[in-house]
Design an enzyme around this catalytic site. Structure first.
Site, mmCIF file in Angstrom:
data_model
loop_
_atom_site.group_PDB
_atom_site.id
_atom_site.type_symbol
_atom_site.label_atom_id
_atom_site.label_comp_id
_atom_site.label_asym_id
_atom_site.label_seq_id
_atom_site.Cartn_x
_atom_site.Cartn_y
_atom_site.Cartn_z
ATOM 1 N N VAL A 1 -2.930 2.477 -1.376
ATOM 2 C CA VAL A 1 -3.132 1.094 -1.787
ATOM 3 C C VAL A 1 -4.439 0.627 -1.164
ATOM 4 O O VAL A 1 -4.905 1.194 -0.182
ATOM 5 C CB VAL A 1 -1.967 0.164 -1.374
ATOM 6 C CG1 VAL A 1 -0.706 0.492 -2.160
ATOM 7 C CG2 VAL A 1 -1.703 0.223 0.111
ATOM 8 N N SER A 2 -5.029 -0.410 -1.757
ATOM 9 C CA SER A 2 -6.354 -0.850 -1.317
ATOM 10 C C SER A 2 -6.346 -1.736 -0.084
ATOM 11 O O SER A 2 -7.295 -1.733 0.684
ATOM 12 C CB SER A 2 -7.060 -1.584 -2.458
ATOM 13 O OG SER A 2 -7.231 -0.714 -3.546
ATOM 14 N N THR A 3 -5.281 -2.510 0.090
ATOM 15 C CA THR A 3 -5.261 -3.444 1.217
ATOM 16 C C THR A 3 -3.986 -3.287 2.032
ATOM 17 O O THR A 3 -2.968 -2.826 1.524
ATOM 18 C CB THR A 3 -5.367 -4.905 0.737
ATOM 19 O OG1 THR A 3 -4.239 -5.206 -0.082
ATOM 20 C CG2 THR A 3 -6.651 -5.138 -0.046
ATOM 21 N N GLN B 1 -0.516 -4.646 0.735
ATOM 22 C CA GLN B 1 0.139 -4.064 -0.426
ATOM 23 C C GLN B 1 1.157 -3.025 0.028
ATOM 24 O O GLN B 1 1.026 -2.433 1.094
ATOM 25 C CB GLN B 1 -0.891 -3.406 -1.350
ATOM 26 C CG GLN B 1 -1.827 -4.405 -2.013
ATOM 27 C CD GLN B 1 -2.909 -3.716 -2.815
ATOM 28 O OE1 GLN B 1 -3.530 -2.774 -2.350
ATOM 29 N NE2 GLN B 1 -3.129 -4.199 -4.029
#
Length: 183
Positions: free
Chosen positions: A8-10, A13
Site C-alpha cells: 500500500v502507498s501510505t 492504508q
C-alpha cells in the site's frame, strides 16, 4: 515456492484484503510493504527478488502493487523471468507462464502507466487552478523579522528553544536552519 507481495502507498492504508487474497491463492510466504509504487528502493520487494529462484512464482493482488511505470514493470518482469520464475497478478488475471499472460501483462503495464500519468496531470491542473485563484500550497512563507527575533532570543540564552518557538511562532527547524546559516 509461491511468494506473495502486498503493498500500500501510505501507512494509514490496510494490507488485509491483499494478504487474504494472497493467502487464499496458496502463497507460502507473504511480504508486505507500505511505500509508494513509484519508489525504486522498496526493501521488501528487494527481499522478494533476492529470494526468488527458478520455478518460484511471485503473486500480487493487482498489477500496480508491483510497480507504477511501464519501464519498472517490464524491468521487474524481465528480472523475474531471468531468474526462471513466473509472475501472477490475481485481480488482473495475468499469469506469465502462458503466452497470453505475457502479452496481456505488457498491455496492462501500459495502462497502469497511463493511469498514473493521468493522476499526475490532474494533480498539476488542480494546483494550477488553485494558484490562479490566489491559493498557494506548500509551507507558508517565513517571516524574516520573526526569525531574526528568534535568533536574538536564542543568543541571549535566557529562553529554551521551545519557549522561543512559542513566543515567535518560528519552528524549531527554521530556527536551527537560521543558526546554521549564520555560521
Amino acid at each position: 515456492m509461491k511468494i506473495g507481495y502486498a503493498r500500500v502507498s501510505t501507512a494509514d492504508q490496510s494490507l488485509d484484503m491483499q494478504i487474504d487474497a494472497l493467502t487464499a491463492a496458496g502463497c507460502e510466504r507473504v511480504y508486505t510493504e507500505k511505500a509508494s509504487g513509484s519508489k525504486d528502493d522498496r526493501v521488501e520487494l528487494a527481499r522478494v527478488m533476492d529470494l526468488l529462484r527458478a520455478g518460484d512464482m511471485i503473486v500480487v493482488y493487482k498489477l500496480d502493487r508491483l510497480a507504477r511505470s511501464t519501464v519498472k514493470l517490464i524491468s521487474t518482469l524481465d528480472e523475474i523471468q531471468r531468474r526462471g520464475a513466473e509472475f501472477v497478478s490475481l485481480n488482473d488475471n495475468i499469469d506469465t507462464s502462458t503466452a497470453v499472460g505475457r502479452a496481456f501483462f505488457g498491455m496492462l503495464a501500459v495502462f497502469a502507466e497511463f493511469e498514473r500519468n493521468v493522476i499526475v496531470e490532474r494533480t498539476r491542473a488542480g494546483l494550477a487552478a488553485s494558484r490562479a485563484r490566489g491559493r498557494n500550497g506548500g509551507r507558508p512563507k517565513t517571516d524574516r523579522k520573526k526569525v531574526a527575533q528568534a535568533v536574538k532570543l536564542y543568543d541571549t540564552q535566557a529562553h529554551t528553544v521551545t519557549e522561543i518557538t512559542e513566543m515567535t511562532g518560528v519552528t524549531k527547524a527554521t530556527l536551527y536552519r537560521a543558526l546554521k546559516e549564520r555560521q
